[in-house]
Design a protein around this motif. Structure first.
Motif, mmCIF file in Angstrom:
data_model
loop_
_atom_site.group_PDB
_atom_site.id
_atom_site.type_symbol
_atom_site.label_atom_id
_atom_site.label_comp_id
_atom_site.label_asym_id
_atom_site.label_seq_id
_atom_site.Cartn_x
_atom_site.Cartn_y
_atom_site.Cartn_z
ATOM 1 N N ALA A 179 38.276 36.312 45.120
ATOM 2 C CA ALA A 179 38.390 36.958 46.429
ATOM 3 C C ALA A 179 39.567 37.932 46.493
ATOM 4 C CB ALA A 179 38.532 35.895 47.525
ATOM 5 N N LEU A 180 40.750 37.507 46.018
ATOM 6 C CA LEU A 180 41.956 38.307 46.184
ATOM 7 C C LEU A 180 42.219 39.254 45.019
ATOM 8 C CD1 LEU A 180 44.388 35.606 47.647
ATOM 9 C CD2 LEU A 180 43.021 37.311 48.880
ATOM 10 N N VAL A 181 41.945 38.811 43.803
ATOM 11 C CA VAL A 181 42.278 39.617 42.628
ATOM 12 C C VAL A 181 41.122 40.525 42.218
ATOM 13 C CG1 VAL A 181 42.980 39.530 40.204
ATOM 14 C CG2 VAL A 181 43.900 37.876 41.826
ATOM 15 N N VAL B 122 47.310 48.682 40.233
ATOM 16 C CA VAL B 122 48.648 48.347 40.741
ATOM 17 C C VAL B 122 48.551 47.309 41.856
ATOM 18 C CG1 VAL B 122 50.650 49.261 41.972
ATOM 19 C CG2 VAL B 122 49.679 50.544 40.062
ATOM 20 N N VAL B 123 47.603 47.506 42.762
ATOM 21 C CA VAL B 123 47.414 46.535 43.846
ATOM 22 C C VAL B 123 46.992 45.180 43.272
ATOM 23 C CG1 VAL B 123 46.023 45.986 45.889
ATOM 24 C CG2 VAL B 123 46.915 48.296 45.556
ATOM 25 N N THR B 124 46.146 45.199 42.241
ATOM 26 C CA THR B 124 45.739 43.949 41.587
ATOM 27 C C THR B 124 46.941 43.217 41.010
ATOM 28 O OG1 THR B 124 43.577 44.895 41.037
ATOM 29 C CG2 THR B 124 44.276 42.963 39.795
ATOM 30 N N LEU B 125 47.834 43.952 40.360
ATOM 31 C CA LEU B 125 49.049 43.342 39.796
ATOM 32 C C LEU B 125 49.925 42.745 40.896
ATOM 33 C CD1 LEU B 125 50.909 42.856 37.338
ATOM 34 C CD2 LEU B 125 51.877 45.128 37.763
ATOM 35 N N ILE B 126 50.072 43.478 41.996
ATOM 36 C CA ILE B 126 50.923 43.009 43.099
ATOM 37 C C ILE B 126 50.351 41.734 43.730
ATOM 38 C CG2 ILE B 126 51.779 43.603 45.396
ATOM 39 C CD1 ILE B 126 51.899 46.514 44.452
ATOM 40 N N ILE B 127 49.033 41.642 43.828
ATOM 41 C CA ILE B 127 48.413 40.461 44.429
ATOM 42 C C ILE B 127 48.351 39.303 43.436
ATOM 43 C CG2 ILE B 127 46.252 39.551 45.392
ATOM 44 C CD1 ILE B 127 45.718 42.316 46.530
ATOM 45 N N ASP C 209 39.144 46.281 45.311
ATOM 46 C CA ASP C 209 38.022 47.207 45.392
ATOM 47 C C ASP C 209 37.644 47.519 46.833
ATOM 48 O OD1 ASP C 209 37.611 47.666 42.707
ATOM 49 O OD2 ASP C 209 36.415 45.870 42.441
ATOM 50 N N VAL C 210 37.778 46.527 47.704
ATOM 51 C CA VAL C 210 37.393 46.713 49.103
ATOM 52 C C VAL C 210 38.513 47.357 49.916
ATOM 53 C CG1 VAL C 210 36.664 45.521 51.203
ATOM 54 C CG2 VAL C 210 35.777 44.794 48.999
ATOM 55 N N GLY C 211 39.755 46.970 49.640
ATOM 56 C CA GLY C 211 40.862 47.451 50.446
ATOM 57 C C GLY C 211 41.445 48.775 50.011
ATOM 58 N N VAL C 212 41.398 49.080 48.715
ATOM 59 C CA VAL C 212 42.044 50.289 48.204
ATOM 60 C C VAL C 212 41.041 51.378 47.872
ATOM 61 C CG1 VAL C 212 43.511 51.212 46.361
ATOM 62 C CG2 VAL C 212 43.967 48.952 47.309
ATOM 63 N N ARG C 213 39.995 51.012 47.162
ATOM 64 C CA ARG C 213 39.074 52.019 46.640
ATOM 65 C C ARG C 213 38.456 52.900 47.736
ATOM 66 N NH1 ARG C 213 37.176 52.135 41.561
ATOM 67 N NH2 ARG C 213 37.934 50.012 41.237
ATOM 68 N N PRO C 214 37.954 52.340 48.853
ATOM 69 C CA PRO C 214 37.343 53.225 49.863
ATOM 70 C C PRO C 214 38.322 54.231 50.460
ATOM 71 C CG PRO C 214 36.684 50.944 50.216
ATOM 72 C CD PRO C 214 37.790 50.923 49.212
ATOM 73 N N VAL D 38 41.548 28.559 41.674
ATOM 74 C CA VAL D 38 41.673 29.804 40.925
ATOM 75 C C VAL D 38 40.382 30.612 40.976
ATOM 76 C CG1 VAL D 38 40.937 28.945 38.650
ATOM 77 C CG2 VAL D 38 42.598 30.797 38.795
ATOM 78 N N ALA D 39 39.234 29.944 41.047
ATOM 79 C CA ALA D 39 37.975 30.673 41.120
ATOM 80 C C ALA D 39 37.814 31.371 42.474
ATOM 81 C CB ALA D 39 36.800 29.724 40.865
#
Length: 374
Positions: A270-272, A205-210, A277-282, A264-265
């Motif tokens: 970095a963001l997608v 969900v966070v990936t979709l929002i970003i 993984d760094v901001g939500v998963r932990p 895009v790379a």
């Protein structure tokens, strides 16, 4: 009748009943083979939603209304996850195919002053055929999918409502001295399902929002579709949305748009691919199983290729339970023994071997023939 005889008879009766349940379960699974994936999906989802039902009961709901509330939560989540995928295939199919058709059929790659031409027309055709076939199959199977979805909701409610009773019935035939093993495996299964459903879903969900505003800002014609693909790919362990970002960057390089490729790379990775993984998963991982990414990837790919879509859940679950069983066996066999203690017999054997060599050399030096040679 002696108490021991009564106890043995009761134990035998439990084992016989357990055998009957297993046999009937296998027969039922064979009969319900066509909807087995739906049943497994409902089982795993109910395992995660039972704590929601308990939380509602603690807030004053009855067992029945709490089960209804948990089922509604599961229903809403499933609809929210799968409806964008179906809508994208139905409404955005032409745009996706147009995007694929815009890719040049031949891609020149220059290395060491030598230009190689890569023919991508075949892959392009396969991708377009796959999307077209998937859309047609989805449209033709809508009545069956509706029936399976209704079955899923009914099973989910029944399992959430009677999950505790089913768990007690499953554990009852197990001897008391082995129930700690069952509880350990059940705990690992619960943690793994939490990691798959809650943690992975939140990350997606966070990936979709970003990803949506990023692709929109970069000027893509189908930003939501690309963001949705990135969110779905978040379920693929280790590589995740990189499977989407890297081909897009390569496409821009081939088209000579180096600035767009770099943007895009860098921003995509970095963001997608990296930030969720760094901001939500932990923040959510404290209740997860902590299964290594490599083993999760093995379970994901093996389950997907063997069982289809449901294998995305069942594959990592089986691997996690297997790892827990191996850990239990290792603890049972080795107890608190350290690695150095396990190697100690070999070390002692090595010391004795060194002593034997030393004694042999000393005897050789002291022998009469050795003195005569000197």
């Amino acid at each position: 009748m002696e108490p021991n005889e009564l106890e043995d008879r009761d134990r035998t009766r439990r084992y016989v009943l357990a055998g009957i349940v297993v046999a009937l379960g296998v027969l039922t699974a064979g009969i319900l083979l066509e909807v087995l994936g739906t049943i497994l999906f409902a089982l795993t989802a109910a395992y995660v939603l039972i704590p929601v039902q308990k939380w509602l009961v603690r807030r004053g709901f009855t067992e029945w209304t709490g089960a209804v509330g948990a089922t509604v939560v599961g229903f809403v989540v499933v609809v929210a996850v799968f409806s964008p995928i179906a809508a994208t295939l139905y409404f955005r199919l032409d745009e996706i195919i147009g995007f694929l058709e815009a890719i040049p059929p031949e891609v020149p790659i220059t290395a060491f002053d030598v230009t190689y031409t890569v023919d991508v027309a075949e892959v392009q055709g396969l991708a377009i055929d796959f999307l077209t076939t998937s859309a047609i199959a989805l449209a033709s199977s809508l009545p069956v999918l509706a029936i399976k979805f209704a079955l899923f909701v009914i099973l989910l409610f029944a399992l959430v409502l009677k999950g505790e009773a089913a768990a007690r019935a499953a554990v009852a035939p197990v001897p008391h001295e082995y129930r700690d093993v069952v509880y350990a495996l059940a705990k690992r299964a619960r943690e793994t399902l939490y990691a798959i459903y809650v943690l992975q879903l939140a990350t997606s969900v966070v990936t979709l929002i970003i990803a949506y505003p990023l692709f929109w800002a970069l000027g893509y014609d189908i930003p939501f579709t690309l963001a949705l693909l990135a969110a779905i790919l978040q379920f693929v362990p280790i590589i995740g949305p990189s499977l989407l970002i890297v081909p897009i960057a390569i496409y821009h390089v081939v088209a000579g748009e180096l600035v767009a490729a770099v943007l895009v790379a860098v921003l995509g990775i970095a963001l997608v691919a990296w930030f969720p993984d760094v901001g939500v998963r932990p923040r959510l991982a404290r209740r997860s199983a902590g299964l290594p990414g490599s083993l999760y990837f093995v379970g994901f790919t093996g389950g997907l290729f063997t069982l289809g879509a449901i294998g995305i859940v069942v594959g990592p679950l089986i691997v996690a339970v297997f790892v827990e069983a191996v850990d239990l066996l290792a603890d049972e066999v080795n107890d608190d023994t350290d690695v150095s203690d396990l190697l100690e017999p070999d070390l002692e054997h090595g010391d004795r071997g060194d002593e034997l060599v030393t004694d042999t050399e000393a005897s050789y030096e002291e022998s009469p023939s050795r003195a005569a040679d000197d």
